[in-house]
Design a protein around this motif. Structure first.
Motif, mmCIF file in Angstrom:
data_model
loop_
_atom_site.group_PDB
_atom_site.id
_atom_site.type_symbol
_atom_site.label_atom_id
_atom_site.label_comp_id
_atom_site.label_asym_id
_atom_site.label_seq_id
_atom_site.Cartn_x
_atom_site.Cartn_y
_atom_site.Cartn_z
ATOM 1 N N UNK A 222 0.828 -1.198 0.000
ATOM 2 C CA UNK A 222 0.000 0.000 0.000
ATOM 3 C C UNK A 222 0.866 1.254 0.000
ATOM 4 N N UNK A 223 1.992 1.213 0.709
ATOM 5 C CA UNK A 223 2.948 2.332 0.641
ATOM 6 C C UNK A 223 3.445 2.477 -0.801
ATOM 7 N N UNK A 224 3.748 1.350 -1.435
ATOM 8 C CA UNK A 224 4.198 1.364 -2.824
ATOM 9 C C UNK A 224 3.126 1.951 -3.739
ATOM 10 N N UNK A 225 1.878 1.547 -3.537
ATOM 11 C CA UNK A 225 0.784 2.066 -4.363
ATOM 12 C C UNK A 225 0.649 3.575 -4.189
ATOM 13 N N UNK A 226 0.808 4.073 -2.967
ATOM 14 C CA UNK A 226 0.746 5.525 -2.750
ATOM 15 C C UNK A 226 1.893 6.232 -3.484
ATOM 16 N N UNK A 227 3.070 5.610 -3.524
ATOM 17 C CA UNK A 227 4.185 6.197 -4.287
ATOM 18 C C UNK A 227 3.861 6.224 -5.780
ATOM 19 N N UNK A 228 3.270 5.130 -6.289
ATOM 20 C CA UNK A 228 2.897 5.076 -7.710
ATOM 21 C C UNK A 228 1.917 6.199 -8.051
ATOM 22 N N UNK A 229 1.015 6.525 -7.128
ATOM 23 C CA UNK A 229 -0.023 7.513 -7.420
ATOM 24 C C UNK A 229 0.552 8.901 -7.744
ATOM 25 N N UNK A 230 1.743 9.205 -7.261
ATOM 26 C CA UNK A 230 2.346 10.501 -7.567
ATOM 27 C C UNK A 230 3.639 10.404 -8.357
ATOM 28 N N UNK A 231 3.964 9.199 -8.841
ATOM 29 C CA UNK A 231 5.274 8.974 -9.440
ATOM 30 C C UNK A 231 5.499 9.746 -10.738
ATOM 31 N N UNK A 232 4.523 9.781 -11.623
ATOM 32 C CA UNK A 232 4.684 10.507 -12.888
ATOM 33 C C UNK A 232 5.048 11.960 -12.626
ATOM 34 N N UNK A 233 4.362 12.575 -11.689
ATOM 35 C CA UNK A 233 4.648 13.974 -11.342
ATOM 36 C C UNK A 233 6.029 14.099 -10.694
ATOM 37 N N UNK A 234 6.335 13.192 -9.754
ATOM 38 C CA UNK A 234 7.599 13.287 -9.020
ATOM 39 C C UNK A 234 8.820 13.159 -9.924
ATOM 40 N N UNK A 235 8.779 12.241 -10.885
ATOM 41 C CA UNK A 235 9.958 12.027 -11.736
ATOM 42 C C UNK A 235 9.858 12.732 -13.084
ATOM 43 N N UNK B 139 -2.799 -0.323 -13.731
ATOM 44 C CA UNK B 139 -1.698 -0.822 -14.559
ATOM 45 C C UNK B 139 -0.743 0.331 -14.853
ATOM 46 N N UNK B 140 0.497 -0.037 -15.178
ATOM 47 C CA UNK B 140 1.509 0.964 -15.511
ATOM 48 C C UNK B 140 2.479 0.365 -16.513
ATOM 49 N N UNK B 141 3.247 1.223 -17.134
ATOM 50 C CA UNK B 141 4.325 0.785 -18.030
ATOM 51 C C UNK B 141 5.576 0.615 -17.188
ATOM 52 N N UNK B 142 5.904 -0.610 -16.816
ATOM 53 C CA UNK B 142 7.040 -0.828 -15.941
ATOM 54 C C UNK B 142 8.368 -0.481 -16.605
ATOM 55 N N UNK B 143 8.475 -0.651 -17.916
ATOM 56 C CA UNK B 143 9.705 -0.206 -18.573
ATOM 57 C C UNK B 143 9.797 1.316 -18.524
ATOM 58 N N UNK B 144 8.649 1.989 -18.633
ATOM 59 C CA UNK B 144 8.628 3.444 -18.525
ATOM 60 C C UNK B 144 9.082 3.926 -17.159
ATOM 61 N N UNK B 145 8.666 3.220 -16.103
ATOM 62 C CA UNK B 145 9.093 3.636 -14.768
ATOM 63 C C UNK B 145 10.580 3.395 -14.596
ATOM 64 N N UNK B 146 11.115 2.343 -15.200
ATOM 65 C CA UNK B 146 12.560 2.110 -15.116
ATOM 66 C C UNK B 146 13.304 3.272 -15.773
ATOM 67 N N UNK B 147 12.873 3.687 -16.950
ATOM 68 C CA UNK B 147 13.534 4.790 -17.646
ATOM 69 C C UNK B 147 13.389 6.093 -16.865
#
Length: 197
Positions: A94-107, A181-189
């Motif tokens: 759930x902590x991970x999911x909360x990080x995902x929710x703002x990840x696009x903006x953060x990175x 769902x997310x693009x996991x290769x996109x998050x790696x980049x």
């Protein structure tokens, strides 16, 4: 590092996308690092990113024998959820999911995270009991979870076969609406870029 925006997209489109800044580097090794991370997948790159962001460690080497996100990250199912049974796993995810929710903006990198919800289908009476157990465990941990009937599933996913005569009839499901769902290769980049390239 340039920030991605609608303006940088238009500017680079006018030059036929030939002038984009390199997103990350592959530098010569230094004689000393503050930390060395083995693996350029999701976990390794997230470690490097959060060491830089949360702890100010920017002299970090990420070692990868292949290409960024080329291992399990590239083969992942793309599902991001936190509706796990055991307390420790549920809190961690759930902590991970909360990080995902703002990840696009953060990175500042589109990881294409789409929170459409995730069903875990129950096909047998034991599946139904196990699903109710997980739903109740999630609720006790403050994690969104609900049990849905075949009729509710059909209303949300009209193409699904909820007939009781199906080979594996659907008797119900758990639903986590915040999952997606997310693009996991996109998050790696994006993490590689955000960690300092």
């Amino acid at each position: 590092m340039n920030r991605y925006s609608i303006f940088s997209l238009v500017r680079n489109a006018l030059s036929h996308h030939e002038n984009w800044q390199q997103a990350w580097r592959s530098p010569e090794p230094k004689p000393r690092y503050d930390a060395i991370v083995v693996g350029g997948g999701g976990h390794g790159l997230a470690t490097a990113y959060y060491l830089a962001r949360n702890h100010g460690l920017t002299n970090v080497a990420v070692l990868e024998k292949g290409w960024l996100g080329g291992g399990n990250t590239g083969r992942n199912t793309t599902i991001v959820r936190s509706n796990y049974l055991w307390d420790e796993a549920a809190w961690l995810y759930d902590k991970s999911l909360r990080l995902w929710e703002g990840l696009t903006r953060d990175i500042n990198y589109n990881v294409m995270f789409s929170q459409r919800g995730v069903f875990n289908l129950a096909h047998t009476l034991q599946d139904v009991r196990d699903t109710w157990r997980r739903v109740n465990a999630n609720r006790l941990n403050g994690i969104d979870a609900e049990f849905v009937t075949p009729e509710q599933i059909k209303a949300m996913v009209p193409a699904i076969n909820t007939s009781p005569d199906a080979r594996y009839p659907i008797l119900g499901a758990s639903l986590q609406r915040r999952a997606g769902v997310a693009r996991h290769d996109g998050v790696a980049w994006g993490l590689a870029r955000g960690a300092g390239g």
